[in-house]
Design a protein around this motif. Structure first.
Motif, short mmCIF file in Angstrom:
data_model
loop_
_atom_site.label_atom_id
_atom_site.label_comp_id
_atom_site.label_asym_id
_atom_site.label_seq_id
_atom_site.Cartn_x
_atom_site.Cartn_y
_atom_site.Cartn_z
N ASP A 17 0.84 -1.21 0.00
CA ASP A 17 0.00 0.00 0.00
C ASP A 17 0.87 1.26 0.00
O ASP A 17 0.61 2.22 -0.74
CB ASP A 17 -0.90 0.03 1.24
N GLN A 20 2.58 1.74 -3.40
CA GLN A 20 1.63 2.19 -4.42
C GLN A 20 1.29 3.67 -4.25
O GLN A 20 1.26 4.43 -5.23
CB GLN A 20 0.36 1.35 -4.38
N ARG A 32 0.15 -4.16 -8.53
CA ARG A 32 0.60 -4.91 -7.37
C ARG A 32 0.26 -6.38 -7.49
O ARG A 32 -0.84 -6.74 -7.90
CB ARG A 32 -0.05 -4.37 -6.10
#
Length: 230
Positions: A17, A20, A32
């Motif tokens: 997370d 990204q 991902r």
């Protein structure tokens, strides 16, 4: 402008997370996956500009995946590793990784490393050396064929012989007597004017291919030469 696409191969959702978010904040597109087996089909489908690869994957070791990728792809790869061993880092680089970042890491550092690797790996294409221009003439003595700018010339026997001598020594000035001695079996029976006529015919055939170029230069009182700057 198409956003650079980064494939993130990381099995820890919190880290994935963070990566990204950092990538998308810097104008990248992030894809991902959590396993090596999920990464390979994406690479095959392409295009992927760079891979961020965690060494500690649940299905296949990241270094093994790196080895698999390098068999068929030159895509830049940055390794993520929680290991601090110099051997692991060196091994990754020797296997074809472009850089590595040790966990825990700063997202800003990772994006900076990604930008640096992309600049470095894209640079050769931007500064590639210009290919040399093809030679204006090609001479095939066995077939008695000469091409000019890729066009085969229709030459008589003596036209071929004269032009062949020019091609062998571009820039060299041949006198009429030298050309007669080199080309004619009985030069003493030929006239200077004969050489001039053949030169005129050769020039006409070269101009038919490149009208703007005067390939054969007249040196008054001396002879003829083939330009060496075509």
């Amino acid at each position: 402008m198409v956003k650079p696409r980064v494939l993130v191969v990381e099995d820890e959702p919190a880290i994935s997370d963070t990566i990204q978010f950092a990538l998308e904040s810097e104008g990248f597109s992030a894809t991902r996956v959590a396993t090596a087996m999920a990464a390979l089909p994406i690479l095959e489908a392409g295009p992927v500009d760079l891979v961020v690869l965690d060494i500690g994957l649940p299905d296949v070791n990241g270094l093994e995946l790196l080895k698999i990728i390098r068999r068929t792809h030159t895509t830049p790869i940055i390794l993520l590793t929680a290991r601090t061993s110099e051997l692991d880092r060196v091994l990754g680089l020797e296997m074809g990784a472009d850089d590595y970042v040790a966990k825990p890491f700063s997202p800003r550092e990772l994006t900076a490393r990604i930008k640096a690797v992309l600049r470095r790996t894209r640079q050769p294409a931007a500064v590639a050396k210009a290919q040399p221009a093809p030679a204006p003439f090609t001479l095939n003595a066995s077939k008695r064929q000469i091409t000019f700018q890729g066009v085969a010339l229709e030459l008589s026997r003596y036209e071929f012989e004269i032009l062949a001598r020019f091609i062998e020594r571009p820039g060299h000035v041949f006198s009429r007597e030298q050309l007669m001695s080199l080309v004619w079996e009985q030069p003493e029976s030929s006239l200077d004017r004969t050489v001039d006529v053949h030169i005129k015919n050769i020039r006409a055939k070269l101009r038919a291919v490149r009208p703007e170029v005067e390939a054969i230069v007249t040196h008054r009182g001396t002879g003829y030469s083939l330009r060496d700057d075509l």
